[in-house]
Design a protein around this motif. Structure first.
Motif, PDB file in Angstrom:
ATOM      1  N   SER A   1       9.802   0.988  -4.374  1.00 28.26           N
ATOM      2  CA  SER A   1       9.339   0.139  -5.471  1.00 28.26           C
ATOM      3  C   SER A   1       7.978  -0.445  -5.139  1.00 28.26           C
ATOM      4  CB  SER A   1      10.342  -0.990  -5.751  1.00 28.26           C
ATOM      5  OG  SER A   1      10.481  -1.820  -4.626  1.00 28.26           O
ATOM      6  N   THR A   2       7.216  -0.724  -6.182  1.00 28.13           N
ATOM      7  CA  THR A   2       5.924  -1.374  -6.036  1.00 28.13           C
ATOM      8  C   THR A   2       5.952  -2.654  -6.851  1.00 28.13           C
ATOM      9  OG1 THR A   2       4.784   0.713  -5.676  1.00 28.13           O
ATOM     10  CG2 THR A   2       3.432  -1.141  -6.403  1.00 28.13           C
ATOM     11  N   ASP A   3       5.463  -3.731  -6.256  1.00 30.79           N
ATOM     12  CA  ASP A   3       5.462  -5.050  -6.883  1.00 30.79           C
ATOM     13  C   ASP A   3       4.035  -5.571  -6.981  1.00 30.79           C
ATOM     14  OD1 ASP A   3       8.251  -4.937  -6.646  1.00 30.79           O
ATOM     15  OD2 ASP A   3       8.233  -6.058  -4.772  1.00 30.79           O
ATOM     16  N   HIS A   4       3.826  -6.428  -7.964  1.00 34.73           N
ATOM     17  CA  HIS A   4       2.564  -7.150  -8.089  1.00 34.73           C
ATOM     18  C   HIS A   4       2.911  -8.608  -8.332  1.00 34.73           C
ATOM     19  CE1 HIS A   4      -1.664  -7.802  -8.818  1.00 34.73           C
ATOM     20  NE2 HIS A   4      -1.306  -8.599  -9.800  1.00 34.73           N
ATOM     21  N   SER A   5       2.280  -9.516  -7.577  1.00 34.48           N
ATOM     22  CA  SER A   5       2.592 -10.935  -7.733  1.00 34.48           C
ATOM     23  C   SER A   5       1.357 -11.792  -7.456  1.00 34.48           C
ATOM     24  CB  SER A   5       3.744 -11.343  -6.810  1.00 34.48           C
ATOM     25  OG  SER A   5       3.447 -11.045  -5.469  1.00 34.48           O
ATOM     26  N   THR A   6       1.432 -13.029  -7.908  1.00 33.55           N
ATOM     27  CA  THR A   6       0.378 -14.009  -7.653  1.00 33.55           C
ATOM     28  C   THR A   6       1.010 -15.244  -7.036  1.00 33.55           C
ATOM     29  OG1 THR A   6       0.563 -14.912  -9.882  1.00 33.55           O
ATOM     30  CG2 THR A   6      -1.101 -13.207  -9.545  1.00 33.55           C
ATOM     31  N   GLY A   7       0.209 -15.975  -6.278  1.00 33.73           N
ATOM     32  CA  GLY A   7       0.718 -17.188  -5.658  1.00 33.73           C
ATOM     33  C   GLY A   7      -0.312 -17.791  -4.742  1.00 33.73           C
TER      34      GLY A   7
ATOM     35  N   LEU B   1      -1.276 -18.451  -0.408  1.00 34.49           N
ATOM     36  CA  LEU B   1      -1.058 -18.213   1.015  1.00 34.49           C
ATOM     37  C   LEU B   1      -1.969 -19.153   1.778  1.00 34.49           C
ATOM     38  CD1 LEU B   1       0.205 -16.619   3.351  1.00 34.49           C
ATOM     39  CD2 LEU B   1      -1.641 -14.945   3.091  1.00 34.49           C
ATOM     40  N   LEU B   2      -1.388 -20.013   2.593  1.00 36.02           N
ATOM     41  CA  LEU B   2      -2.130 -21.020   3.357  1.00 36.02           C
ATOM     42  C   LEU B   2      -3.074 -21.818   2.452  1.00 36.02           C
ATOM     43  CD1 LEU B   2      -2.872 -19.053   6.642  1.00 36.02           C
ATOM     44  CD2 LEU B   2      -1.215 -20.898   6.307  1.00 36.02           C
ATOM     45  N   GLY B   3      -2.578 -22.186   1.277  1.00 36.05           N
ATOM     46  CA  GLY B   3      -3.330 -23.028   0.353  1.00 36.05           C
ATOM     47  C   GLY B   3      -4.368 -22.313  -0.489  1.00 36.05           C
ATOM     48  N   ILE B   4      -4.466 -21.001  -0.374  1.00 36.49           N
ATOM     49  CA  ILE B   4      -5.470 -20.221  -1.114  1.00 36.49           C
ATOM     50  C   ILE B   4      -4.771 -19.416  -2.213  1.00 36.49           C
ATOM     51  CG2 ILE B   4      -7.209 -18.395  -0.938  1.00 36.49           C
ATOM     52  CD1 ILE B   4      -7.535 -19.236   2.026  1.00 36.49           C
ATOM     53  N   ASP B   5      -5.266 -19.525  -3.459  1.00 37.45           N
ATOM     54  CA  ASP B   5      -4.740 -18.705  -4.551  1.00 37.45           C
ATOM     55  C   ASP B   5      -4.939 -17.238  -4.195  1.00 37.45           C
ATOM     56  OD1 ASP B   5      -3.996 -20.889  -6.094  1.00 37.45           O
ATOM     57  OD2 ASP B   5      -5.897 -20.952  -7.162  1.00 37.45           O
ATOM     58  N   ALA B   6      -3.895 -16.429  -4.409  1.00 37.67           N
ATOM     59  CA  ALA B   6      -3.948 -15.038  -3.962  1.00 37.67           C
ATOM     60  C   ALA B   6      -3.151 -14.131  -4.889  1.00 37.67           C
ATOM     61  CB  ALA B   6      -3.411 -14.941  -2.531  1.00 37.67           C
ATOM     62  N   GLU B   7      -3.421 -12.834  -4.721  1.00 37.42           N
ATOM     63  CA  GLU B   7      -2.748 -11.779  -5.466  1.00 37.42           C
ATOM     64  C   GLU B   7      -2.201 -10.774  -4.452  1.00 37.42           C
ATOM     65  OE1 GLU B   7      -4.585  -8.846  -8.666  1.00 37.42           O
ATOM     66  OE2 GLU B   7      -5.099 -10.955  -9.033  1.00 37.42           O
ATOM     67  N   ASP B   8      -1.012 -10.250  -4.700  1.00 41.73           N
ATOM     68  CA  ASP B   8      -0.383  -9.316  -3.773  1.00 41.73           C
ATOM     69  C   ASP B   8       0.031  -8.044  -4.504  1.00 41.73           C
ATOM     70  OD1 ASP B   8       1.268  -8.529  -1.292  1.00 41.73           O
ATOM     71  OD2 ASP B   8       2.728  -8.478  -2.916  1.00 41.73           O
ATOM     72  N   THR B   9      -0.187  -6.924  -3.866  1.00 37.71           N
ATOM     73  CA  THR B   9       0.393  -5.650  -4.295  1.00 37.71           C
ATOM     74  C   THR B   9       1.055  -5.047  -3.071  1.00 37.71           C
ATOM     75  OG1 THR B   9      -1.310  -5.319  -5.964  1.00 37.71           O
ATOM     76  CG2 THR B   9      -0.034  -3.389  -5.323  1.00 37.71           C
ATOM     77  N   GLY B  10       2.340  -4.720  -3.206  1.00 36.03           N
ATOM     78  CA  GLY B  10       3.079  -4.174  -2.082  1.00 36.03           C
ATOM     79  C   GLY B  10       3.993  -3.047  -2.505  1.00 36.03           C
ATOM     80  N   THR B  11       4.186  -2.103  -1.613  1.00 38.28           N
ATOM     81  CA  THR B  11       5.119  -1.003  -1.841  1.00 38.28           C
ATOM     82  C   THR B  11       6.173  -1.050  -0.748  1.00 38.28           C
ATOM     83  OG1 THR B  11       3.457   0.363  -2.927  1.00 38.28           O
ATOM     84  CG2 THR B  11       5.382   1.501  -2.027  1.00 38.28           C
ATOM     85  N   ASN B  12       7.420  -0.950  -1.157  1.00 36.59           N
ATOM     86  CA  ASN B  12       8.552  -1.055  -0.245  1.00 36.59           C
ATOM     87  C   ASN B  12       9.497   0.121  -0.458  1.00 36.59           C
ATOM     88  OD1 ASN B  12       8.071  -4.035   0.503  1.00 36.59           O
ATOM     89  ND2 ASN B  12       8.120  -4.050  -1.723  1.00 36.59           N
TER      90      ASN B  12
END
Length: 138
Positions: A30-36, A38-49
């Motif tokens: 699966s591949t996910d896309h998320s926002t949030g 990390l260490l107080g910095i706004d970030a975007e993530d794309t990951g494949t599991n």
């Protein structure tokens, strides 16, 4: 969890496929896309599991991903963990260890330190995950 909460992300599973049928389960990707943050910095993530489902509800998973910020911070990671899921549903919960690599000053302190992850997927493929920096008890 033993440690400091350092990040939290929300998003969606954006793709899934069955990779292999096993004797007592299946292997899925699966591949996910998320926002949030990390260490107080706004970030975007794309990951494949990928996940190996051992029926009825036991899961082992591993993955890779990249986290970026609007200011150009970049961190890559690998992750490995176990969890439980519901057969016939995307609902699952994982507990894992994430290993970061980053040359960005804001995130490089995570290099070489295990980061604990709790990762949840609901029945509508929404994801919510939290990250804790390992803190040794003294």
């Amino acid at each position: 969890m033993s440690g400091e909460l350092i990040g939290e992300f929300r998003g969606k599973t954006i793709g899934m496929r069955i990779v292999e049928i096993l004797e007592n389960g299946m292997k899925a990707e699966s591949t996910d896309h998320s926002t949030g943050r990390l260490l107080g910095i706004d970030a975007e993530d794309t990951g494949t599991n990928w996940q190996v489902w051992r029926f009825p509800d036991n899961i082992h998973g591993e993955g890779i991903g990249v986290i970026t910020s609007k200011n150009g911070e970049i961190a890559t990671y690998t992750v490995s963990g176990t969890g439980r899921g519901t057969v016939g549903s995307s609902e699952a919960i994982f507990h894992a260890i994430m290993n970061f690599r980053s040359s960005t000053p804001q995130w490089s302190r995570l290099n070489g330190s295990p980061v604990m992850v709790e990762y949840k997927v609901d029945s509508e493929d929404n994801i919510h995950w939290k990250l804790w920096e390992w803190k040794e008890k003294t």
